[in-house]
Design an enzyme around this catalytic site. Structure first.
Site, PDB file in Angstrom:
ATOM      1  N   ASP A   1       5.697  -5.679  -9.336  1.00 35.39           N
ATOM      2  CA  ASP A   1       4.245  -5.493  -9.281  1.00 35.39           C
ATOM      3  C   ASP A   1       3.676  -5.625 -10.699  1.00 35.39           C
ATOM      4  O   ASP A   1       4.248  -5.112 -11.663  1.00 35.39           O
ATOM      5  CB  ASP A   1       3.934  -4.110  -8.693  1.00 35.39           C
ATOM      6  CG  ASP A   1       2.486  -3.984  -8.253  1.00 35.39           C
ATOM      7  OD1 ASP A   1       2.248  -3.795  -7.044  1.00 35.39           O
ATOM      8  OD2 ASP A   1       1.573  -4.086  -9.108  1.00 35.39           O
TER       9      ASP A   1
ATOM     10  N   ASN B   1       0.486  -0.148   2.537  1.00 34.45           N
ATOM     11  CA  ASN B   1      -0.920   0.190   2.697  1.00 34.45           C
ATOM     12  C   ASN B   1      -1.532  -0.707   3.770  1.00 34.45           C
ATOM     13  O   ASN B   1      -1.346  -1.928   3.744  1.00 34.45           O
ATOM     14  CB  ASN B   1      -1.672  -0.005   1.375  1.00 34.45           C
ATOM     15  CG  ASN B   1      -1.206   0.962   0.299  1.00 34.45           C
ATOM     16  OD1 ASN B   1      -0.978   2.134   0.574  1.00 34.45           O
ATOM     17  ND2 ASN B   1      -1.053   0.477  -0.922  1.00 34.45           N
TER      18      ASN B   1
ATOM     19  N   GLY C   1      -6.297   1.585   0.843  1.00 31.77           N
ATOM     20  CA  GLY C   1      -6.434   0.854  -0.414  1.00 31.77           C
ATOM     21  C   GLY C   1      -5.729  -0.485  -0.444  1.00 31.77           C
ATOM     22  O   GLY C   1      -5.405  -0.996  -1.522  1.00 31.77           O
ATOM     23  N   GLN C   2      -5.492  -1.071   0.731  1.00 34.93           N
ATOM     24  CA  GLN C   2      -4.860  -2.399   0.747  1.00 34.93           C
ATOM     25  C   GLN C   2      -5.776  -3.406   0.053  1.00 34.93           C
ATOM     26  O   GLN C   2      -6.963  -3.498   0.376  1.00 34.93           O
ATOM     27  CB  GLN C   2      -4.583  -2.845   2.185  1.00 34.93           C
ATOM     28  CG  GLN C   2      -3.863  -4.185   2.259  1.00 34.93           C
ATOM     29  CD  GLN C   2      -3.567  -4.640   3.697  1.00 34.93           C
ATOM     30  OE1 GLN C   2      -3.978  -3.991   4.653  1.00 34.93           O
ATOM     31  NE2 GLN C   2      -2.862  -5.734   3.833  1.00 34.93           N
TER      32      GLN C   2
ATOM     33  N   HIS D   1       2.975  -6.540   2.796  1.00 31.00           N
ATOM     34  CA  HIS D   1       3.940  -6.292   1.713  1.00 31.00           C
ATOM     35  C   HIS D   1       4.269  -4.817   1.677  1.00 31.00           C
ATOM     36  O   HIS D   1       3.430  -3.968   1.960  1.00 31.00           O
ATOM     37  CB  HIS D   1       3.384  -6.751   0.365  1.00 31.00           C
ATOM     38  CG  HIS D   1       2.055  -6.158   0.016  1.00 31.00           C
ATOM     39  ND1 HIS D   1       0.879  -6.619   0.562  1.00 31.00           N
ATOM     40  CD2 HIS D   1       1.717  -5.116  -0.774  1.00 31.00           C
ATOM     41  CE1 HIS D   1      -0.129  -5.908   0.099  1.00 31.00           C
ATOM     42  NE2 HIS D   1       0.347  -4.968  -0.714  1.00 31.00           N
TER      43      HIS D   1
ATOM     44  N   HIS E   1       5.655  -1.779  -0.848  1.00 25.69           N
ATOM     45  CA  HIS E   1       5.913  -1.358  -2.222  1.00 25.69           C
ATOM     46  C   HIS E   1       7.231  -0.579  -2.220  1.00 25.69           C
ATOM     47  O   HIS E   1       7.384   0.375  -1.446  1.00 25.69           O
ATOM     48  CB  HIS E   1       4.808  -0.418  -2.720  1.00 25.69           C
ATOM     49  CG  HIS E   1       3.434  -1.008  -2.739  1.00 25.69           C
ATOM     50  ND1 HIS E   1       2.782  -1.334  -3.906  1.00 25.69           N
ATOM     51  CD2 HIS E   1       2.578  -1.319  -1.731  1.00 25.69           C
ATOM     52  CE1 HIS E   1       1.585  -1.816  -3.613  1.00 25.69           C
ATOM     53  NE2 HIS E   1       1.429  -1.816  -2.307  1.00 25.69           N
TER      54      HIS E   1
HETATM   55  P1  AMP Z   1      -1.949  -3.238  -1.992  1.00 24.02           P
HETATM   56  O1  AMP Z   1      -3.022  -2.499  -2.759  1.00 24.02           O
HETATM   57  O2  AMP Z   1      -1.079  -2.339  -1.181  1.00 24.02           O
HETATM   58  O3  AMP Z   1      -2.532  -4.374  -1.198  1.00 24.02           O
HETATM   59  O4  AMP Z   1      -0.980  -3.832  -3.094  1.00 24.02           O
HETATM   60  C1  AMP Z   1      -1.231  -5.010  -3.784  1.00 24.02           C
HETATM   61  C2  AMP Z   1      -0.409  -4.952  -5.040  1.00 24.02           C
HETATM   62  O5  AMP Z   1      -0.275  -6.246  -5.548  1.00 24.02           O
HETATM   63  C3  AMP Z   1      -0.982  -4.094  -6.164  1.00 24.02           C
HETATM   64  O6  AMP Z   1      -0.071  -3.044  -6.485  1.00 24.02           O
HETATM   65  C4  AMP Z   1      -1.154  -5.082  -7.315  1.00 24.02           C
HETATM   66  O7  AMP Z   1      -0.854  -4.510  -8.573  1.00 24.02           O
HETATM   67  C5  AMP Z   1      -0.176  -6.162  -6.940  1.00 24.02           C
HETATM   68  N1  AMP Z   1      -0.450  -7.494  -7.444  1.00 24.02           N
HETATM   69  C6  AMP Z   1      -1.616  -8.167  -7.416  1.00 24.02           C
HETATM   70  N2  AMP Z   1      -1.476  -9.395  -7.919  1.00 24.02           N
HETATM   71  C7  AMP Z   1      -0.176  -9.533  -8.260  1.00 24.02           C
HETATM   72  C8  AMP Z   1       0.605 -10.590  -8.830  1.00 24.02           C
HETATM   73  N3  AMP Z   1       0.064 -11.785  -9.149  1.00 24.02           N
HETATM   74  N4  AMP Z   1       1.916 -10.363  -9.062  1.00 24.02           N
HETATM   75  C9  AMP Z   1       2.473  -9.171  -8.758  1.00 24.02           C
HETATM   76  N5  AMP Z   1       1.787  -8.137  -8.207  1.00 24.02           N
HETATM   77  C10 AMP Z   1       0.484  -8.316  -7.964  1.00 24.02           C
END
Ligand code: AMP
Length: 110
Positions: free
Chosen positions: A29, A83, A89-90, A96, A98
């Site tokens: 991340d 999420n 907070g998605q 995906h 985490h």
């Molecule tokens: P969510 O908020 O559960 O949708 O998680 C999305 C996640 O993607 C967040 O933790 C961001 O920090 C991460 N993220 C966004 N863009 C990138 C990227 N280009 N490479 C890696 N992680 C990313």
């Protein structure tokens, strides 16, 4: 234009990959919430948990998480978070998980 994680899956945007197989990829991340914070992403485009089909790449998420956690040396434990939707907070509408570890994690989450 396809979604952000679709473009990472396709190799169009670089990511710090820690695992990849025919069904899923995992990469670090960009905004880590713990010493180890990896996103495990099914290659198949699914918006989120609310729209998962009965079968597909997402069914292999837990097995991948177990393998990746072992590879990353998270022997003391870790957390897997998905999420779904606004209240959770998605921010990226491509399913995906985490995988978070490397420190003591508080409970309940915020
Ligand atoms: P969510 O908020 O559960 O949708 O998680 C999305 C996640 O993607 C967040 O933790 C961001 O920090 C991460 N993220 C966004 N863009 C990138 C990227 N280009 N490479 C890696 N992680 C990313």
């Amino acid at each position: 234009m396809s979604c952000l994680f679709c473009r990472i899956v396709a190799g169009e945007i670089p990511a710090s990959k820690v695992h990849e197989d025919e069904r899923l990829i995992a990469f670090k991340d960009v905004n880590p919430q713990a010493p180890m914070h990896v996103l495990i992403v099914p290659r198949q485009e699914i918006a989120g948990v609310a729209s998962v089909p009965e079968s597909g790449d997402h069914q292999f998420l837990l097995n991948a998480a177990k393998t990746i956690a072992e590879q990353l040396g998270l022997a003391n434990g870790y957390r897997i978070v998905i999420n779904q939707g606004l209240d959770a907070g998605q921010t990226v509408d491509h399913l995906h998980a985490h995988l978070i570890g490397g420190r003591k994690l508080r409970w309940p989450p915020g």
